[in-house]
Design an enzyme around this catalytic site. Structure first.
Site, mmCIF file in Angstrom:
data_model
loop_
_atom_site.group_PDB
_atom_site.id
_atom_site.type_symbol
_atom_site.label_atom_id
_atom_site.label_comp_id
_atom_site.label_asym_id
_atom_site.label_seq_id
_atom_site.Cartn_x
_atom_site.Cartn_y
_atom_site.Cartn_z
ATOM 1 N N ASP A 79 -40.719 -30.727 -14.410
ATOM 2 C CA ASP A 79 -39.537 -30.850 -13.657
ATOM 3 C C ASP A 79 -38.749 -31.937 -14.200
ATOM 4 O O ASP A 79 -38.596 -32.832 -13.045
ATOM 5 C CB ASP A 79 -39.647 -30.443 -12.217
ATOM 6 C CG ASP A 79 -39.887 -29.135 -11.843
ATOM 7 O OD1 ASP A 79 -39.916 -28.137 -13.017
ATOM 8 O OD2 ASP A 79 -39.918 -28.689 -10.692
ATOM 9 N N HIS A 85 -38.707 -25.819 -13.869
ATOM 10 C CA HIS A 85 -37.394 -26.057 -14.005
ATOM 11 C C HIS A 85 -37.358 -26.208 -15.588
ATOM 12 O O HIS A 85 -35.956 -25.759 -16.036
ATOM 13 C CB HIS A 85 -36.762 -27.242 -13.458
ATOM 14 C CG HIS A 85 -36.573 -26.722 -11.713
ATOM 15 N ND1 HIS A 85 -35.296 -26.542 -11.464
ATOM 16 C CD2 HIS A 85 -37.349 -26.650 -10.854
ATOM 17 C CE1 HIS A 85 -35.376 -26.333 -10.182
ATOM 18 N NE2 HIS A 85 -36.608 -26.278 -9.552
#
Length: 246
Positions: free
Chosen positions: A55, A82
Site C-alpha cells: 500500500d 491499493h
C-alpha cells in the site's frame, strides 16, 4: 552486497551481514513522513534495507514519489491491495478506488498510468528474508495457509489462474486473523510481518506481527519500523499524538 533471486511472485533475500533490516507498515503516499521515521531510527542506506508491507500509494499527497522510491536499491515492497489497483487500473472498480484515495492516478496521462502499472506489476506478493534467528515472511494482509511452504507453492505453481487470484486476494485483503483474534501462527517462519489494518500500536498474534500504525494518517498515526533481527519496534512505545482513533 546482497544478492536477491526472484521466483515468480515470491522474492527471496539472503541475510544482511553488513547492516540492519527493517519492515514498515502501509505508506499511502506519505514518503516525507516515512523518511523522517527512517532518519529517527538512524537508517543507513549504504548497508540497511527497508521492506514494505505494501500500500505504497493512495490517500497521501506524495503518491507520484513512489517511482523514485522504487528505484532505491535498499527499498523492497510487496504488493498491497491499493498497489494492485494500479496494476489493474483499466479493469478494476474505479469508483471504489477513487473513493479510497485513487483520484491522483486518474489525473495522470495515459503513458504515465501504464508506466506506474508496469512497475507495480513487478512487485512480489510475498517476500522472505533470511535472518540469523530464522526466516521472516512478509505479505500485505495475511497468509491464508497454516504454513509458509504452502503459500510459496500456491504462488509459484498455481493450479489455475482462478486459484492464483483467490490466493493473491487473501494475501492482499484478508483481515480475518486480526478481526477474529486468531493466535495460530504460520509454520516455517520465525515471524510473518503484515500491515493492511491500521492499529493504535503493533500487535502480535501467534508469530504474525501487524505493524500498520497508520503513519499515513497525520496527527493520528505514526510509522512503526520493525527490526527483522531483534523483532523490536521503533519507536518502542506509542508516541503522543494530537488525535486518537475514533
Amino acid at each position: 552486497m546482497i544478492e536477491t533471486i526472484e521466483v515468480s511472485r515470491v522474492k527471496r533475500f539472503a541475510a544482511n551481514t553488513a547492516g540492519r533490516d527493517f519492515a514498515v507498515g502501509d505508506i499511502h503516499g506519505h514518503f516525507t513522513r516515512l523518511q523522517a521515521a527512517l532518519d529517527a531510527a538512524g537508517f543507513d542506506p549504504a548497508v540497511d534495507r527497508l521492506f514494505s508491507v505494501g500500500d505504497l500509494v493512495d490517500r497521501g499527497p506524495e503518491c507520484r514519489d513512489v517511482i523514485d522510491w522504487l528505484a532505491k536499491p535498499w527499498f523492497h515492497p510487496v504488493r498491497g491491495n491499493h498497489d494492485d489497483y494500479v496494476v489493474r487500473f483499466d479493469t478494476c472498480d474505479t469508483e471504489n478506488w477513487v473513493y479510497n484515495g485513487g483520484s491522483w492516478f486518474a489525473g495522470l496521462a495515459w503513458d504515465e498510468q501504464r508506466e506506474f502499472a508496469a512497475q507495480f506489476a513487478d512487485l512480489p506478493i510475498a517476500i522472505e528474508v533470511e535472518t540469523a534467528q530464522g526466516l521472516i515472511g512478509i505479505v500485505h494482509a495475511d497468509c491464508p495457509f497454516p504454513s509458509w511452504d504452502q503459500l510459496r507453492a500456491e504462488l509459484e505453481s498455481p493450479e489455475s489462474n482462478k486459484r492464483l487470484r483467490l490466493v493473491q486476494n487473501s494475501c492482499m485483503w484478508s483481515r480475518r486473523r486480526i478481526e477474529q483474534n486468531e493466535t495460530e501462527g504460520i509454520e516455517g517462519l520465525r515471524a510473518l510481518v503484515v500491515g493492511h489494518t491500521p492499529l493504535r500500536s503493533p500487535a502480535t498474534l501467534g508469530n504474525v506481527i501487524h505493524i500498520d500504525t497508520a503513519g499515513w494518517m497525520p496527527d493520528r498515526g505514526y510509522f512503526t519500523l520493525l527490526d527483522l533481527d531483534t523483532l523490536e519496534t521503533i519507536p518502542a512505545t506509542r508516541p503522543a499524538l494530537t488525535h486518537d482513533f475514533d
